[in-house]
Design an enzyme around this catalytic site. Structure first.
Site, PDB file in Angstrom:
ATOM      1  N   HIS A 443       0.830  -1.273   0.373  1.00 45.66           N
ATOM      2  CA  HIS A 443      -0.165  -0.243  -0.101  1.00 45.66           C
ATOM      3  C   HIS A 443       1.046   0.984  -0.182  1.00 45.66           C
ATOM      4  O   HIS A 443       0.449   2.194  -0.190  1.00 45.66           O
ATOM      5  CB  HIS A 443      -1.291  -0.231   1.116  1.00 45.66           C
ATOM      6  CG  HIS A 443      -1.735  -0.998   0.800  1.00 45.66           C
ATOM      7  ND1 HIS A 443      -3.142  -1.483   2.291  1.00 45.66           N
ATOM      8  CD2 HIS A 443      -2.253  -1.881   0.406  1.00 45.66           C
ATOM      9  CE1 HIS A 443      -3.678  -2.480   1.597  1.00 45.66           C
ATOM     10  NE2 HIS A 443      -3.287  -2.764   0.534  1.00 45.66           N
ATOM     11  N   ARG A 586     -21.757  13.157  -8.129  1.00 43.66           N
ATOM     12  CA  ARG A 586     -23.088  11.733  -8.892  1.00 43.66           C
ATOM     13  C   ARG A 586     -23.770  10.945  -7.365  1.00 43.66           C
ATOM     14  O   ARG A 586     -22.891  11.284  -6.320  1.00 43.66           O
ATOM     15  CB  ARG A 586     -22.249  10.335  -9.106  1.00 43.66           C
ATOM     16  CG  ARG A 586     -22.971   9.837  -9.809  1.00 43.66           C
ATOM     17  CD  ARG A 586     -22.244   8.152 -10.432  1.00 43.66           C
ATOM     18  NE  ARG A 586     -21.146   7.791  -9.943  1.00 43.66           N
ATOM     19  CZ  ARG A 586     -19.918   7.437 -10.417  1.00 43.66           C
ATOM     20  NH1 ARG A 586     -20.732   7.018 -11.557  1.00 43.66           N
ATOM     21  NH2 ARG A 586     -19.457   6.315  -9.309  1.00 43.66           N
ATOM     22  N   CYS A 756     -16.950  11.647 -18.546  1.00 46.55           N
ATOM     23  CA  CYS A 756     -16.422  11.448 -17.122  1.00 46.55           C
ATOM     24  C   CYS A 756     -15.553   9.971 -16.978  1.00 46.55           C
ATOM     25  O   CYS A 756     -14.973   9.480 -15.984  1.00 46.55           O
ATOM     26  CB  CYS A 756     -17.306  11.542 -15.452  1.00 46.55           C
ATOM     27  SG  CYS A 756     -19.154  10.436 -16.076  1.00 46.55           S
TER      28      CYS A 756
END
Length: 815
Positions: A443, A586, A756
């Site tokens: 990570h 959204r 998008c």
């Protein structure tokens, strides 16, 4: 009516905190805390317990959970003195207080009867401690088998015949921390016992994230799942579908996990190791000390009793997990790690050392086991666990920090880094980093790439003999570290670093300027974001707007699901970073490859062709109303528009507009400060919507093309399935024709079109979209400077050659 819950603890604060946490998961369930004595001292109260039992009982019965043995005795006494007809509806359950309360609350909220709610709490007990009733022990019934002394395969199987299935893992990295946490969370609300492993090999409880990660299950592996319980077949089906979906990672590069024993080569003064994150860095070497295996003297203060230490640890874990869950994808994975039942059980054995000491010992013991794995991806989770464990220590008042001020202008050298340490290195001025271990899938490495911190991995012991202060040249592209480079080499590196920084700064500065076409039309270059950190990156990279704020990323792994106030706070923090830039929010896009842990979203009914996106929200209007109210509250002082995902027909778009109107009206009636969205739009992801776009005229203010899903639906190819990846071609004639049809219709109906999806950030596609009249291209923040530069250069070249752009669509009001 539902089954009620009573939570008995020696600590009022602990009982109240667990009750509040469970109530957020199940707001309609009566949950009564009974903590502390009558004067709120440490202890239990007969009166408090009696009052709680009566208050929680609505006629369907009560499940009682308790923390330690004396709480059990006091509760038994209260039940004995109660009306026996009423007491017959009360069940005491020996289970860990936190996990048991949440499992029982979710089951009760789902309408489960008294026996089923009690069974759900008992299942949490098995998952957490193999039978013990709390973090400290098993409530006076003798010591149960500990996870590290009694292997899973030797534990007795639950009664009954399990539902059994086998499934192949499709995402290349397999069941690492995030997918494992997702599977564990999917069991919320079921009393089923679930075990997973390779066929014929060791199995672990699916609720233990660390246990599943430790199996090192990778892409291509077959796994066997066994489920005991009345809903075993249904649970098995959901789990199999979740694994087949690939957890949204099926399109990642395949090829397995690199070997962990790759040795660096030393040629002269150059160490050839593994490339981590691109870029050059030149500076003095600064060693970061390892986190201590034991806490400094005095850091962990022994509690008056193990009971008190257990309560302190429980409260710290709850607080840390809640904080981590709001910190994006890596934070949510860390939240699952700190809440792992194996970790809590290990800490329980050393509570005499104090909560902090017991916790840190358990974290290091479990991290050591992970790091000893021969599987690189499993080993890489060791550093994640240590970093996650620090958050619990902080809640207990113990702070460990190995990054000092000396890293400013320097190259940090460490065995490994946690993902949260990388931005801290950047903040404190480090110019690069070298890790003797780690992996390309760690990570921290992913974060370093995103932040542009040059990084080289797996140098092993090659740098051990060089003292701190030695000048090193780090090449993150080549994976090399040059020790004490000659003056000419160092000077050349400084020149290249300065040129790269100047070029990047020029692109970022130019990105801040608007893109105006030769015909005078302005095209917005916007960012796709999903967090406050993304918003910061968008501003830094010159985004003129945000064309897509993915709100599902704010709630995906949040447990409990955030309420209106929490959503308002999350959105406000993002909007404040963006200032007066236009933002398109959204609404929740649940379903498909976006499972939401605390919602009833299944892989079949809510799959790619099922009840997902706006379809799901219209079925669950309370979720849509709450989110729209939060958006409008956070919109005060900002330029906010909203759009709906997965819209197919005009009636859905009309229902969405009416929902926006309803949310605004409710805020006005409640006299709550708010701002109405500037515009209301829809995603064009379904071919039917693109081919009949005229049906939305007069209903929506703009279209935004989600090219990823549009391509997938058009080509009948699941974008999470590697076997059909070659069909997802943005240059396919079918997709190009459907875009032509959409933009032509949109121009005729005066509906502006944005894009998008991934196409917007593709150099070979962006210019074609602009030529079609698209008014906005929205992409990953890091792509903005280069795409804007490419478009400017291409358009200037065309203008010089006498070729102008064709204005197919009208400019949007949002520009």
């Amino acid at each position: 009516m539902t089954v009620g819950l009573v939570l008995v603890s020696h600590s009022r604060q602990l009982a109240d905190g667990v009750a509040a946490l469970a109530a957020q998961m199940a707001p309609d369930v009566s949950i009564e805390p009974a903590g502390g004595t009558d004067t709120d001292e440490i202890g239990t109260s007969f009166e408090k317990i009696s009052e709680a039992l009566n208050a929680a009982d609505s006629g369907d019965g009560v499940v009682v959970l308790y923390d330690l043995g004396s709480a059990q005795l006091t509760t038994e006494t209260a039940i004995e003195f109660a009306d026996q007809e009423q007491a017959a509806r009360w069940r005491m359950v020996d289970a860990p207080l936190v996990e048991g309360a949440i499992a029982a609350a979710v089951a009760a909220a789902g309408g489960a009867d008294l026996d089923a709610v009690a069974a759900a709490a008992r299942t949490a007990a098995g998952a957490a401690t193999g039978g013990s009733g709390s973090a400290a022990g098993n409530s006076g019934q003798g010591p149960g088998p500990e996870p590290d002394t009694m292997a899973e395969e030797h534990r007795p199987e639950p009664p009954g015949i399990p539902a059994v299935g086998q499934v192949q893992i499709v995402n290349p990295l397999g069941l690492h921390a995030r997918p494992s946490a997702e599977l564990a969370r999917s069991l919320a609300g079921t009393s089923a016992t679930v075990r997973i492993g390779r066929p014929g090999e060791r199995e672990v409880d699916l609720r233990s994230v660390l246990g599943v990660v430790g199996l090192a299950l990778r892409g291509g592996d077959q796994v066997q799942i066994r489920v005991w319980g009345p809903d075993g077949a249904a649970v098995l089906g959901r789990l199999e579908q979740a694994i087949r979906s690939g957890f949204g990672e099926a399109d990642q590069p395949a090829g397995g996990v690199p070997a962990s024993d790759a040795e660096p080569r030393v040629v002269g003064d150059v160490v050839h190791a593994t490339a981590g994150a691109n870029g050059l860095a030149l500076g003095p070497l600064v060693r970061l000390g390892a986190l201590p295996a034991t806490l400094p003297d005095g850091a962990s203060i022994p509690a008056e009793s193990e009971q008190q230490a257990a309560e302190q640890l429980d409260a710290a874990v709850i607080a840390a997990a809640k904080t981590l869950a709001g910190q994006g994808e890596f934070g949510q994975a860390h939240a699952a790690l700190v809440a792992d039942p194996q970790l809590r059980s290990l800490a329980a054995k050393r509570l005499a050392d104090g909560a902090a000491g017991a916790w840190w010992h358990a974290v290091n013991e479990q991290a050591d086991r992970l790091e000893a794995s021969g599987d690189e991806l499993v080993a890489a989770r060791g550093v994640d666990l240590r970093e996650a464990g620090l958050s619990v220590l902080a809640e207990l008042g113990v702070h460990l920090d190995r990054i000092g001020p000396a890293v400013s202008g320097a190259v940090a050298l460490a065995p490994d880094l946690g993902p949260a340490e990388v931005p801290e290195l950047v903040r404190r001025g480090a110019v690069g980093a070298v890790l003797s271990g780690s992996s390309t899938t760690a990570h921290a490495v992913i974060v370093a790439r995103g932040l542009g911190l040059p990084l080289v991995l797996r140098t092993g012991s090659a740098l051990d003999r060089w003292p701190s202060g030695t000048t090193v040249l780090v090449d993150g592209d080549a994976g090399t570290v040059q020790i004490d480079p000659p003056q000419a080499v160092a000077d050349n590196a400084r020149r290249r670093i300065a040129e790269a920084e100047q070029r990047a700064e020029e692109l970022r500065a130019a990105a801040a300027e608007p893109l105006v076409l030769p015909d005078g039309r302005r095209v917005l270059i916007a960012a796709n974001i999903g967090s406050q950190a993304d918003a910061v990156a968008a501003v830094a990279n010159g985004a003129e707007a945000v064309g897509l704020l993915r709100t599902e990323l704010l709630v995906l792994d949040r447990n409990p699901y955030p309420d209106e106030d929490a959503q308002t706070a999350d959105l406000t923090a993002i909007f404040d970073e963006l200032g007066d830039r236009p933002v398109v929010v959204r609404v929740l896009d649940a379903g498909g490859d976006k499972p939401v842990a605390t919602l009833d979203v299944g892989p079949q009914r809510n799959g790619f062709l099922g009840v997902r996106g706006l379809r799901y929200l219209l079925e669950n209007p309370h979720l849509l109303r709450t989110q729209l109210r939060a958006i409008c509250r956070a919109a005060v002082g900002h330029r906010i528009s909203v759009m709906a995902p997965m819209v197919t027909v005009g009636t859905e778009a009309q229902a969405f507009r009416e929902a926006v109107d309803d949310a605004v009206d409710s805020l006005r009636q409640d006299d709550v400060p708010h701002a109405r969205p500037e515009q209301i739009g829809i995603m064009i992801e379904v071919p039917a919507a693109a081919l009949a776009a005229e049906q939305f005229a007069g209903v929506v203010d703009f279209f935004s093309v989600g090219s990823n899903d549009l391509t997938s639906y058009l080509m009948a190819a699941d974008r999470t399935e590697p076997g059909v990846a070659e069909l997802l071609d943005p240059q396919s004639p079918a997709l190009q024709r459907i875009l032509d049809a959409l933009t032509t219709t949109a121009a005729r109906e005066h509906i502006p079109v944005a894009v998008c999806g991934e196409m917007a950030g593709m150099p070979d596609q962006a210019l074609g979209l602009v030529r079609r009249g698209v008014f906005e291209l929205s992409m990953a923040p890091a792509k903005i400077p280069a795409i804007k530069h490419l478009l400017r250069s291409a358009l200037a070249s065309e203008a010089a050659g006498g070729r102008g752009t064709t204005a197919v669509g009208a400019a949007a009001d949002r520009a």
